[in-house]
Design an enzyme around this catalytic site. Structure first.
Site, PDB file in Angstrom:
ATOM      1  N   TYR A 160      24.264   8.199  -9.610  1.00 18.78           N
ATOM      2  CA  TYR A 160      23.325   7.649 -10.522  1.00 18.78           C
ATOM      3  C   TYR A 160      23.052   6.095 -10.237  1.00 18.78           C
ATOM      4  CZ  TYR A 160      22.000   5.750 -14.678  1.00 18.78           C
ATOM      5  OH  TYR A 160      20.859   4.843 -15.819  1.00 18.78           O
ATOM      6  N   TRP A 190      19.446   3.645  -9.438  1.00 20.49           N
ATOM      7  CA  TRP A 190      18.080   3.323  -9.073  1.00 20.49           C
ATOM      8  C   TRP A 190      17.808   3.593  -7.666  1.00 20.49           C
ATOM      9  CZ3 TRP A 190      13.811   1.329 -11.933  1.00 20.49           C
ATOM     10  CH2 TRP A 190      14.360   1.074 -13.259  1.00 20.49           C
TER      11      TRP A 190
END
Length: 776
Positions: A118, A120
């Site tokens: 998890y 960017w």
């Protein structure tokens, strides 16, 4: 392509890069020529490219490797984050990892693998770390996954119960040109923070929000900023009325505004009857018939720290103008975070302007760069992840609970779920030691699993708390396709630098593992990374009239067909509620949801309510910890990305993250500008550098997230001290409610004091101790 450099993109926007031996990192970075407001975060790129914290070679934690050398299985270990690493050749590291994946699957099943990943990660469409890892794990038989996001988990769960789905609100918000033309008053709960509008998943080629705010100022549109922080609205914004509200009390203020509309007959009953359901239940709560307490301005004033007459006057202004009620994402990252979202929609519904140009409700203006953008909504090329055969998942912010309490049951959106028994955590493209709360607890949770695998370009805290650290390239060191939501361009992301040391891209790493595990051909489909780009691009290009791949690649970009400039959230629904119903049980906006009420959750009833959080100035704990800390997003980086970059480093104070506090609070504690302070509560402590400003409400301190976690052990079993200033050392790892299980990391009660003596050094700007195998 231009002589200025090769094109690429990032979550903070498209840019050009070219080799420059005289520049930091050996490259020069220039904004994209089409960007009217380039992100200041571009200044982090060059200086971080060759930073000494780059991971050079595959590394395995010493204790894990020593057990493997003796033929012993890995075991849970509290030495993660404390032991040196041993650098290994790629083949040896991948052989060890393949054997461990096989062991876990054969003994415990695929559910025992948590494919966290998890974060960017890369802005590219192919080298997107989560997509690569999840595709790999799906082909391997599946994995336990996570759902929703730290940024928006609460909204993603509650919005479907109110308006039928979350995507409409979050991705199709009224456009900035429509707001500029029609809005007379913006009431901005949480503001429109300029620091966040330079960031969008996948990036954008042009940043439009700064220009839109300038246009609002020229038109004379009023903005009421409701936030403890004046910086939550840029100084160049329109004429502003700043209401420095008590943190975590926005719902109470919304209810009082709604009560004034009700009591003074300023609300739109026709809209409520035609387009909403359940107002009669909400009305009984507002006027006090339900519980004996009228939610009027006099009731809200002592809760919110806002004078009752000021509340009433604002409600009258809202009813007399074309008003947009906006709520930032930050307001739902608190305990009971569902309530400000629901109450904001109810307030806008009572004004009767939902679906009218320039009026209604917005969620996320200033929280993300693409909210309000009128760029095209083209579906961009993307890598299919396949199907996960394992159905087990957790709400994303519950990772520590899962690792600490396998087999325990919990509630989530009307369901009763059970935490799985995780034996291997595999993370690529993210940093849980940034996103998560109560980091000392997360360290204990990571110690409970057999093996932790991380793909990382840098020696972040997540890498330091892993067993396997596999070095990956950055976007500048590989080729990809790039573009974000509402982006005007698809960018040909050219390689601008050679890979650092022995770093490989995630695709190459996972292809090597897949070969060892017997499904290499299924994973690669016989394609190189460049061939995958062509494979993703060519079937997509006819849908938008794009040129053949080689022509696109040589040009460096393709401008996507423009979409409409003006659009309004829920305009079609308002025009014809029967013909264009929402996907709620009633087909209308549900101010009262029988579904949610039927769940029986005391921390999230069936309509907007004021519920006291555990950590605010009205809580008993405030007697010991009298300051409310706001842990918001940083202005100098994206979350924790490139914290070692020049822009991020330049904003440090005494080498640590800056904490902003009111001069009166500083004086009461004998704190001077620039001093190192200790921020603490019962969960832990961190050090920060003091910045004094009257732009924060007294009793409030602001310490942004994202400083790389740097824990220093403390005597007597006390929680570690983060010497670098990560606020998640003190935030609570508790869910917003049983409905959403969302993150509550925005607020925490703390005390702040001057640090006595010489502060300990920051260590995360250098690699950990690295050994050779022959050193063992």
């Amino acid at each position: 392509m231009t002589s200025a450099g090769v094109p690429t993109t990032s979550h903070w926007g498209a840019y050009l890069a070219r080799p420059d031996a005289s520049a930091d990192g050996g490259i020069a970075v220039l904004p994209h020529p089409a960007d009217p407001a380039p992100s200041p975060l571009l200044g982090n790129v060059a200086g971080a490219l060759r930073h000494r914290t780059r991971v050079a070679r595959p590394a395995v934690r010493r204790g894990w490797l020593e057990r493997a050398a003796r033929g012993l299985d890995p075991v849970p270990s509290d030495r993660r984050g404390a032991e040196p690493f041993v650098e290994l050749p790629w083949d040896e590291a991948l052989d060890l990892l393949a054997a461990e994946l096989t062991r876990v699957r054969e003994r415990h099943g695929n559910e025992a693998v948590f494919g966290g990943s998890y974060g960017w990660a890369s802005a590219g469409r192919f080298h997107h770390a989560q997509s690569q890892l999840h595709r790999f794990l799906n082909l391997y038989g599946g994995y336990t996954s996570s759902r929703n996001s730290y940024s928006l988990a609460t909204s993603l769960v509650v919005l479907p119960h109110i308006v039928g789905d979350a995507d409409t609100v979050l991705r199709r918000a009224s456009s900035w040109p429509t707001i500029v033309e029609h809005t007379e008053l913006i009431v901005a709960f949480g503001g429109i923070p300029a620091k966040n509008v330079f960031v969008t998943p996948g990036g954008v080629t042009r940043h439009v929000t700064p220009g839109a705010l300038d246009a609002l100022a020229r038109r004379g549109t009023e903005v009421v900023l409701i936030s403890p922080l004046r910086a939550d609205l840029p100084g160049s914004a329109p004429a502003t009325d700043w209401i420095p509200i008590e943190p975590a009390t926005d719902t109470a203020l919304m209810l009082a505004l709604a009560h004034t509309l009700l009591a003074e007959n300023l609300y739109d009953r026709e809209f409520l009857e035609r387009c909403t359901a359940g107002f009669d239940v909400f009305e009984r709560y507002l006027d006090g018939r339900a519980d004996g307490v009228a939610k009027d301005a006099a009731w809200a004033a002592p809760i919110c720290g806002v004078a009752a007459e000021r509340i009433r006057a604002l409600a009258r202004r809202m009813a007399a103008a074309r008003t947009l009620v906006t709520v930032t994402w930050s307001l739902q990252r608190i305990q009971h975070g569902e309530q400000p979202i629901w109450a904001g929609i109810a307030l806008a519904a009572m004004l009767g302007q939902i679906g009218l140009p320039g009026g209604g409700f917005g969620h996320g203006y200033g929280s993300m760069g693409d909210v309000g953008d009128h760029g095209p909504e083209a579906r961009l090329p993307h890598l299919s992840q396949g199907t996960n055969p394992v159905r087990t998942f957790i709400p994303v912010a519950r990772i520590a609970d899962m690792l600490l309490h396998p087999g325990e049951q919990y509630d989530y959106d009307g369901a009763r779920l059970t935490y799985p028994d995780i034996r291997l955590v595999y993370w690529a493209g993210g940093n849980p030691f940034h996103h998560h709360q109560h980091l000392a607890r997360l360290r204990r949770a990571f110690a409970r699993t057999d093996t932790v695998v991380v793909h990382e370009p840098y020696w972040t805290a997540s890498a330091r708390h892993a067993d396997f650290v596999l070095p990956v390239t950055t976007t500048l060191e590989r080729e990809d396709l790039g573009g974000g939501r509402r982006d005007t361009h698809l960018i040909a992301m050219h390689r601008a630098a050679d890979p650092y040391a022995e770093a490989r891209d995630d695709y190459a790493i996972l292809a090597g593992l897949a070969d060892r595990l017997g499904f290499g051909e299924a994973f690669t489909e016989g394609r190189s990374a460049r061939e995958w780009l062509v494979h993703l691009y060519e079937p997509w290009r006819p849908s938008v009239g794009a040129p053949p791949f080689e022509e696109f690649w040589a040009a460096g970009q393709f401008e996507l067909p423009a979409g409409p400039e003006h659009f309004t959230l829920f305009e079609h629904f308002r025009a014809d509620p029967r013909g264009a119903p929402l996907r709620t049980p009633s087909g209308r906006i549900e101010l009262y949801s029988p579904t949610v009420a039927g769940f029986g959750y005391p921390d999230c009833p069936g309509h907007p309510v004021w519920l006291e959080p555990d950590e605010w100035h009205g809580a008993p704990a405030a007697r010991r910890f009298p300051l409310v800390l706001i842990a918001n997003q940083p202005s100098t980086r994206l979350h924790s990305q490139l914290d070692v970059g020049p822009v991020s480093r330049a904003a440090k104070v005494a080498g640590r993250e800056a904490i902003r506090l009111h001069p009166a609070d500083a004086a009461a504690r004998g704190i001077a500008e620039g001093e190192v302070v200790r921020v603490f509560n019962d969960r832990g402590a961190c050090l920060a550098g003091a910045v004094l400003t009257a732009q924060v409400r007294p009793g409030v301190v602001q310490l942004p997230t994202g400083a790389w976690y740097d824990p220093l052990p403390q005597p007597g079993g006390a929680e570690p001290l983060c010497v670098h200033g990560n606020p998640n050392a003190v935030t609570a790892d508790l869910p917003s409610s049983r409905l959403s299980q969302g993150c509550t990391g925005q607020h925490a009660l703390v005390q702040v004091e001057r640090y006595a003596g010489d502060p300990p050094p920051v260590t995360v700007t250098a690699p950990p101790t690295l050994l050779r195998k022959e050193d063992l």
